[in-house]
Design an enzyme around this catalytic site. Structure first.
Site, PDB file in Angstrom:
ATOM      1  N   ASP A  26      -9.220   1.567  -0.698  1.00 22.31           N
ATOM      2  CA  ASP A  26      -8.171   0.885   0.060  1.00 22.31           C
ATOM      3  C   ASP A  26      -8.735   0.418   1.403  1.00 22.31           C
ATOM      4  O   ASP A  26      -9.195   1.237   2.207  1.00 22.31           O
ATOM      5  CB  ASP A  26      -7.031   1.896   0.302  1.00 22.31           C
ATOM      6  CG  ASP A  26      -5.694   1.244   0.464  1.00 22.31           C
ATOM      7  OD1 ASP A  26      -5.608   0.002   0.379  1.00 22.31           O
ATOM      8  OD2 ASP A  26      -4.707   1.983   0.659  1.00 22.31           O
ATOM      9  N   GLU A  71       5.412  -2.062  -3.735  1.00 29.41           N
ATOM     10  CA  GLU A  71       5.898  -0.826  -3.102  1.00 29.41           C
ATOM     11  C   GLU A  71       7.294  -1.013  -2.507  1.00 29.41           C
ATOM     12  O   GLU A  71       7.543  -1.935  -1.718  1.00 29.41           O
ATOM     13  CB  GLU A  71       4.911  -0.390  -2.001  1.00 29.41           C
ATOM     14  CG  GLU A  71       5.379   0.875  -1.291  1.00 29.41           C
ATOM     15  CD  GLU A  71       4.292   1.593  -0.501  1.00 29.41           C
ATOM     16  OE1 GLU A  71       3.110   1.203  -0.563  1.00 29.41           O
ATOM     17  OE2 GLU A  71       4.643   2.574   0.190  1.00 29.41           O
ATOM     18  N   LYS A  93      -8.587  -2.609  -2.561  1.00 28.25           N
ATOM     19  CA  LYS A  93      -7.173  -3.022  -2.462  1.00 28.25           C
ATOM     20  C   LYS A  93      -6.927  -3.484  -1.040  1.00 28.25           C
ATOM     21  O   LYS A  93      -7.440  -2.902  -0.095  1.00 28.25           O
ATOM     22  CB  LYS A  93      -6.232  -1.866  -2.803  1.00 28.25           C
ATOM     23  CG  LYS A  93      -4.758  -2.210  -2.587  1.00 28.25           C
ATOM     24  CD  LYS A  93      -3.818  -1.155  -3.138  1.00 28.25           C
ATOM     25  CE  LYS A  93      -3.537  -0.012  -2.202  1.00 28.25           C
ATOM     26  NZ  LYS A  93      -2.974  -0.395  -0.883  1.00 28.25           N
TER      27      LYS A  93
HETATM   28  O1  KIV Z   1      -2.478   4.290   0.499  1.00 33.67           O
HETATM   29  C1  KIV Z   1      -1.920   4.497  -0.579  1.00 33.67           C
HETATM   30  O2  KIV Z   1      -1.880   5.619  -1.105  1.00 33.67           O
HETATM   31  C2  KIV Z   1      -1.281   3.365  -1.231  1.00 33.67           C
HETATM   32  C3  KIV Z   1      -0.401   3.651  -2.393  1.00 33.67           C
HETATM   33  C4  KIV Z   1       0.857   4.259  -1.924  1.00 33.67           C
HETATM   34  C5  KIV Z   1      -0.159   2.454  -3.222  1.00 33.67           C
HETATM   35  O3  KIV Z   1      -1.447   2.275  -0.801  1.00 33.67           O
END
Ligand code: KIV
Length: 276
Positions: free
Chosen positions: A83, A182, A113
């Site tokens: 992420d 989300e 992501k």
């Molecule tokens: O940071 C995270 O865990 C997320 C999920 C909630 C999709 O972005």
């Protein structure tokens, strides 16, 4: 064999539901991987559920890379998505590419992501063109909570709903292999899922998405500062941990731990020699 983005896209075509969980460490990643969960997201939720920050905003790329490396080491099959944290892909396409590359090259993730729709589409397209698979994330994007004024459901008005659909289509066109939805109304998430050809992963977005994603600490009941409405606790790890820790603490204080079972013996003659 490790799951690929093509496997994930195929699952939507076949109508197979897809599960995804977050993980932040080697041990948890190994358990998730062994359970056959095809995708692991090293989410920037790390900030709250592991590092004790109040939001995801303070999380740095070095913190994310550190934990992504641990998760990659714990996996053999699951596709690992890193992420991208706040402001590591917003300033310029160049910035986004350099930072995304670190997740793939240094940490060993197979995809990244990033949050946003139309606004990040150009960056998504460039990353994909350079061979970096991208998962989109729209709806309640936690890196924008100050802009939203808190954790509020997104896409409730006709304009906001239309914007979310437009965001999802822009991400698909830019080459994203999937999208997280989300905290959006379930009927809207179902409609978006039907209107695009890449898989959607819901979190607080109802049953109509192609897949679901949850924060591992929420489903295990190991983070209890805040339990979101969308989370179901499949276990209460905090209770189990608390009673084990209390028992250990009490046994140490009472001189009951360790016993012989946890101790090591030695040759009596060595001891006798030392005691002279
Ligand atoms: O940071 C995270 O865990 C997320 C999920 C909630 C999709 O972005």
């Amino acid at each position: 064999m490790r799951v690929t983005i093509n496997d994930i896209k195929e699952m939507k075509q076949k109508g197979e539901k897809i599960s995804m969980l977050t993980a932040y460490d080697y041990v948890t990643a190994k358990i998730i991987d062994d359970a056959g969960v095809p995708l692991i997201l090293v989410g920037d939720s790390l900030g709250m559920v592991v590092l004790g920050y109040k939001s995801t905003i303070p999380v740095t790329i070095d913190e994310m890379l550190h934990h992504t490396k641990a998760v990659v080491r714990g996996t053999a099959n699951s596709l690992v998505v890193g992420d991208m944290p706040f402001m590591t892909y917003h300033v310029s396409v160049e910035d986004a590419m350099r930072n995304a590359a670190r997740f793939i090259q240094e940490a060993g993730a197979q995809a990244v992501k990033l949050e946003g729709g139309v606004i990040v589409a150009e960056k998504v397209q460039r990353l994909v063109e350079c061979g970096i698979p991208v998962m989109g994330h729209i709806g309640l994007t936690p890196q924008s909570i100050h802009q939203f004024g808190g954790h509020k459901i997104q896409g409730k008005t006709p304009e906001a709903a239309a914007r979310l659909l437009e965001d999802a289509k822009a991400l698909e066109k830019a080459g994203a292999f999937s999208i997280v939805l989300e905290t959006v109304p379930a009927p809207l998430a179902t409609l978006i899922t039907k209107k695009i050809n890449i898989p959607t992963f819901g979190i607080g977005a109802g049953i109509g998405c192609d897949g679901q994603v949850q924060v591992i600490n929420d489903i295990l009941g190991s983070f209890t500062d805040f339990v979101p409405k969308h989370a179901k606790q499949y276990a209460k790890l905090t209770d189990i941990m608390s009673s084990a820790i209390t028992e250990y603490h009490n046994e140490v204080k009472a001189g009951k731990f360790p016993t012989e079972a946890q101790s090591f013996a030695m040759d009596e003659s060595v001891l006798a020699e030392l005691s002279k």
